[in-house]
Enzyme design. Structure first.
Site, PDB file in Angstrom:
ATOM      1  N   LYS A   1       2.536 -43.665  -5.587  1.00  0.00           N
ATOM      2  CA  LYS A   1       3.920 -43.953  -5.934  1.00  0.00           C
ATOM      3  C   LYS A   1       4.384 -45.311  -5.419  1.00  0.00           C
ATOM      4  O   LYS A   1       4.164 -46.326  -6.040  1.00  0.00           O
ATOM      5  CB  LYS A   1       4.846 -42.842  -5.420  1.00  0.00           C
ATOM      6  CG  LYS A   1       4.434 -41.425  -5.818  1.00  0.00           C
ATOM      7  CD  LYS A   1       4.517 -41.165  -7.296  1.00  0.00           C
ATOM      8  CE  LYS A   1       4.258 -39.707  -7.629  1.00  0.00           C
ATOM      9  NZ  LYS A   1       4.197 -39.445  -9.063  1.00  0.00           N
TER      10      LYS A   1
ATOM     11  N   ASP B   1      -1.389 -34.982   1.752  1.00  0.00           N
ATOM     12  CA  ASP B   1      -1.103 -35.635   0.478  1.00  0.00           C
ATOM     13  C   ASP B   1       0.326 -36.168   0.550  1.00  0.00           C
ATOM     14  O   ASP B   1       1.294 -35.436   0.358  1.00  0.00           O
ATOM     15  CB  ASP B   1      -1.258 -34.628  -0.664  1.00  0.00           C
ATOM     16  CG  ASP B   1      -1.065 -35.275  -2.034  1.00  0.00           C
ATOM     17  OD1 ASP B   1      -0.437 -36.348  -2.101  1.00  0.00           O
ATOM     18  OD2 ASP B   1      -1.520 -34.684  -3.035  1.00  0.00           O
TER      19      ASP B   1
ATOM     20  N   TYR C   1       0.504 -29.813  -5.567  1.00  0.00           N
ATOM     21  CA  TYR C   1      -0.213 -30.491  -6.652  1.00  0.00           C
ATOM     22  C   TYR C   1      -0.895 -31.734  -6.096  1.00  0.00           C
ATOM     23  O   TYR C   1      -0.243 -32.588  -5.476  1.00  0.00           O
ATOM     24  CB  TYR C   1       0.766 -30.883  -7.755  1.00  0.00           C
ATOM     25  CG  TYR C   1       0.140 -31.619  -8.917  1.00  0.00           C
ATOM     26  CD1 TYR C   1      -0.678 -30.956  -9.819  1.00  0.00           C
ATOM     27  CD2 TYR C   1       0.394 -32.972  -9.120  1.00  0.00           C
ATOM     28  CE1 TYR C   1      -1.243 -31.623 -10.900  1.00  0.00           C
ATOM     29  CE2 TYR C   1      -0.157 -33.646 -10.191  1.00  0.00           C
ATOM     30  CZ  TYR C   1      -0.977 -32.972 -11.077  1.00  0.00           C
ATOM     31  OH  TYR C   1      -1.536 -33.640 -12.140  1.00  0.00           O
TER      32      TYR C   1
END
Length: 451
Positions: free
Chosen positions: A287, A259, A164
């Site tokens: 994050k 990623d 994702y």
């Protein structure tokens, strides 16, 4: 299935309603939320649709614990989906953000702290010679792909099933995370022309990558991958898979994008690329970079990044990019990690190992068809009968059984991600007692599933 009630806890019934003090307030919040917010939530997985029942409304957090609006306490393994590696409301991070807010929360102008943050990121990730800050992982991925297309003068990208990379149009084919949780293979609103520019192959299948590049490699701008997956649950790369992607990408002059929105500063100070000794062309971070505030980044080799405006012609902008409060919280988090680098990651891994050992023992004793994947403080318990190393195997998991298990843990005061296809996170603030209490709850939950 027998549910055990903790002192002062409210118990979730099988019809999804709750008993206990303060529940009227939570139900009222859920009713109000659905009147004002599509589906009642600001991000789909929060709605508990894949596990049943109404979502928990969190009012506060401290250390390894969160508290809902009814006052119930939980050991938290969501950790805001990863950024709270130090735990909730770490005093140094809170103080740094407060100091910054008192000087002004946003300017839409350059600040010294974003320069300091860029230096900190470059120090941790040597492959990121230049860094651009944005406000979300989706924005970082979208911008990096635009940059790769401009740099290579090609249009197509290759991604992998279950990885994702946010909700930009280019990435909503074969995605993990909420797309899997809700059984959505694609998203309405994405034009076919966009979808055709994205090729999706199975994660960990290097042979298919070789075959594809032999046919069409000259037209691929970028290969984008989660080096360690966290969005179909925690799934590790097979031996040689990432090295193979590096070799193929280099041979065809295609950019390799890691990623590391989840893994950056999480699995090691320098992310998965430090842990696995790999060097991508571009990296996405998120994050932890915001220390609990909205922030993300992308960066890579100087020659690639320097074609971004205003140095070059590739446009990307954002009023809140490099927001000083988010930079302050993120920079303080990174400084704490660097100060304790020699011990903190070993301690996180030890906690993860104890969790894995305890869960593995509970699986064996209960004779449950389940398996656990873990890297450091990142883990997923899959209700699957065989090891999970790609999306096809992850989707064979028993999601109904996971839903019952999730609510058992919730009633015992353990807050796991409300989806079989999400990773759980351990923070530096989780104590040995937290881990043991959780392992005991997991053991009891697996046993209860047999009743």
């Amino acid at each position: 299935m027998t549910l055990q009630k903790r002192p002062g806890a409210c118990v979730m019934n099988m019809n999804g309603t709750k008993d206990g003090n303060g529940i009227a307030r939570e139900l009222s919040l859920w009713q109000r939320a659905q009147e004002g917010i599509p589906g009642g939530v600001s991000s789909p997985v929060r709605a508990f649709k894949s596990v049943g029942g109404e979502p928990v409304f969190i009012s506060s957090g401290k250390g390894s614990r969160v508290f809902d609006v009814t006052g119930k306490e939980y050991i938290d393994y969501v950790c805001s989906w990863g950024p709270l590696i130090l735990g909730h409301a770490h005093p140094r991070v809170i103080e740094r953000a407060r100091e910054r807010m008192e000087k002004g929360s946003t300017f839409g102008a350059p600040t010294e702290i974003e320069v300091e943050m860029a230096e900190a990121v470059k120090d941790a990730f040597p492959s990121m010679e230049r860094v651009r800050f944005v406000s979300s992982g989706t924005e970082a991925a979208m911008s990096a792909v635009r940059l790769a297309r401009a740099f290579t003068k090609r249009t197509r990208i290759l991604k992998f099933e279950g990885c994702y990379h946010g909700h930009a149009d280019s990435f909503l084919s074969g995605s993990g995370s909420g797309m899997v949780s809700f059984g959505i293979p694609e998203s309405p609103g994405v034009p076919d022309s966009f979808a055709r520019e994205t090729v999706t192959l199975p994660f960990n299948d290097l042979e298919k990558v070789h075959d594809f590049f032999e046919r069409e490699g000259s037209g691929i701008a970028a290969v984008i991958v989660e080096p360690i997956c966290g969005n179909m649950g925690c799934v590790l790369p097979a031996d040689g898979f990432l090295a193979g992607l590096r070799e193929i990408s280099s041979r065809y002059h295609t950019l390799l994008i890691f990623d590391e929105v989840i893994t950056g500063f999480r699995v090691a100070y320098g992310g998965a690329q430090e842990l696995l000794k790999m060097e991508p062309d571009l990296t996405l971070l998120g994050k932890i970079v915001g220390g609990g505030f909205p922030a993300a980044a992308y960066g890579g080799r100087k020659e690639i990044m320097e074609i971004l405006a205003p140095a070059g012609a590739v446009y990307q902008a954002g009023t809140l990019s490099g927001n000083p409060v988010a930079m302050a919280a993120g920079l303080e988090t990174i400084r704490i990690l660097k100060e304790a680098r020699s011990t903190i990651y070993g301690e996180l891994d030890a906690k993860g190992k104890r969790m894995e050992e305890g869960v593995t023992s509970a699986i064996r004793e209960s004779e449950t068809a389940a398996t656990i994947n873990r890297v450091g403080s990142l883990f997923t318990l899959f209700f699957a009968s065989e090891p999970v190393n790609d999306l096809t195997l992850a989707k064979k998991s028993d999601t109904k059984k996971f839903g019952k298990f999730f609510h058992f843990l919730l009633d015992r005061g353990v807050y796991f991600p409300p989806s079989q296809f999400e990773a759980a996170f351990i923070s530096a603030s989780h104590s040995a007692e937290d881990i043991e209490e959780t392992v005991e709850a997991i053991s009891d939950g697996l046993a209860a599933l047999k009743e």
